[in-house]
Design an enzyme around this catalytic site. Sequence first.
Site, PDB file in Angstrom:
ATOM      1  N   CYS A  77      12.048 -32.989  17.178  1.00 24.29           N
ATOM      2  CA  CYS A  77      11.319 -32.213  17.557  1.00 24.29           C
ATOM      3  C   CYS A  77      11.065 -32.831  19.424  1.00 24.29           C
ATOM      4  O   CYS A  77      12.080 -33.026  19.414  1.00 24.29           O
ATOM      5  CB  CYS A  77       9.965 -32.344  17.469  1.00 24.29           C
ATOM      6  SG  CYS A  77       8.943 -31.025  18.168  1.00 24.29           S
ATOM      7  N   HIS A 179      11.698 -28.880  12.883  1.00 23.07           N
ATOM      8  CA  HIS A 179      10.927 -29.591  11.810  1.00 23.07           C
ATOM      9  C   HIS A 179      11.353 -29.888  10.124  1.00 23.07           C
ATOM     10  O   HIS A 179      11.111 -29.237   9.995  1.00 23.07           O
ATOM     11  CB  HIS A 179       9.578 -29.767  11.607  1.00 23.07           C
ATOM     12  CG  HIS A 179       8.717 -29.967  12.848  1.00 23.07           C
ATOM     13  ND1 HIS A 179       8.376 -31.497  13.068  1.00 23.07           N
ATOM     14  CD2 HIS A 179       8.236 -29.182  13.749  1.00 23.07           C
ATOM     15  CE1 HIS A 179       7.760 -31.327  14.311  1.00 23.07           C
ATOM     16  NE2 HIS A 179       7.140 -29.875  15.110  1.00 23.07           N
ATOM     17  N   GLU A 181      11.220 -31.744   8.315  1.00 25.60           N
ATOM     18  CA  GLU A 181      10.260 -32.106   7.216  1.00 25.60           C
ATOM     19  C   GLU A 181       9.053 -30.989   6.578  1.00 25.60           C
ATOM     20  O   GLU A 181       8.786 -31.195   5.444  1.00 25.60           O
ATOM     21  CB  GLU A 181       9.190 -33.481   7.714  1.00 25.60           C
ATOM     22  CG  GLU A 181       8.568 -33.465   9.177  1.00 25.60           C
ATOM     23  CD  GLU A 181       8.972 -32.866  10.196  1.00 25.60           C
ATOM     24  OE1 GLU A 181      10.093 -33.083  10.502  1.00 25.60           O
ATOM     25  OE2 GLU A 181       8.176 -33.123  11.192  1.00 25.60           O
TER      26      GLU A 181
END
Lengths: 203, 254
Positions: A77, A179, A181
């Site tokens: 990001c 992202h 994650e």
Amino acid sequence: MLVVIDYNVGNVKSVCNAFRYIGCDVKLSCEPGDIEDAAGLVLPGVAAFGYAVNALGTAAEIIKKVARTGKPLLGICVGFQMLFDKSSEYGRHNGLGLVSGSVVPIPTEQTVPHMGWNQVKLPKDMDLFAGLGSEKHFYFAHSFYADVADNKAKVAFTDYGFDLPASVQKANIYGTQFHPEKSSKAGLKVLRNFAQICEGTNP
Amino acid sequence: MLAKRIIPCLDVKDNRVVKGIHFLNLRDAGDPVELGARYSEDGADELVFLDITATIRSRKTIVELVEKVAENVFIPFTVGGGIQTVEQMDELLRSGAEKVSVNTAAVQNPNLITEAARRFGNQCVVLAIDARRSKAKPDKWQVCVKAGSEPTDIDAVEWAAEGERLGAGEILLTSMDADGTKAGYDIELTKAVSDAVNIPVIASGGAGKLEHLYEAIVDGRADAVLMASITHFENYTINQMKEYLAGRGIPVNL
């Protein structure tokens, strides 16, 4: 051991949680010694570009130095955006300059922020996407994007009314605008691939 | 193009997921962390956790819950219920939530939305609106606060537009009339709000069949559909919902 750079931005903990979940040894640190000893570095970031660059402070020079030795680095990001030369978000700010290009606003014809799950076309020669097929959805949340100008960088795009760079790879430098994650199974696979790159067991 | 999102909602009371009808008659639906992880595994695009106890004592519990969820769930999730200050939001975001939702506190102090957006970015701030069709003006909906127990004179459509102007990044729109009935979303309400704002609208309240999801997205112009009863009690899996929508030409993350 992977080192996730600790510099007081939003998603640091989520990135560590995700690596731990897939069984990776990660350390959250900003110490020069840890950065130099790491098998690979992860530079997360949820913040405005200028804030993130300031928060990173002197660690920026160490990261640049270590990245130039060939150690794998993954920016996520705003961490991804910081890999580039500069950004125009709230003023003019210099990035790490590891990949040529600048960070600019998403055109206003599109809804800003670009937030949600978008489909990324996955080039076969990008190691982060090994085993993921030709297209996958990933989770995005950002208002600026990286206009990549580096002819040595491989780029994966997503369609947001224009070809928006979703990921880059230039030698040992990796980055995702999305992202991983927070991108469910496909995102965890990207992190696992990066961990394997760091261990030298290519995915 | 962004995928339309499927969002299971977990109403949490005393560390358990519960679900009622019209906000009442709560029924136990399981452990929030387990259920969240199961939905994430099953392909949910996001999760919403609402602390429906929302007392001072429950604040600490909800932060611990958010930490546990963040260790086990790798999709974005929103936390709401009783949030009054940007400090409380900061704590929840740092604990691993992607977004926070505000409802009653934003009605009482609209500036809270702006403060939060400036500090965390619009994408972190969800304005939750509980709306009920007005008895006096049947073509309008009124905003209700305090978990739906207190009606106000505020028009729900106008409040959504005002919320966007103040800095909200998303509207979580619950029809109290439809909530828990499984008779379908309030399409008129959803469309009226979607037409009034440029930010994403999450339709909530009333999902009972797969075609309800389609109606909310196509007729109600919702960007996301939220559901509780039909997933908690396993009428449908997330995957079934997505396959159904994909089959009818809706872009989803399958």
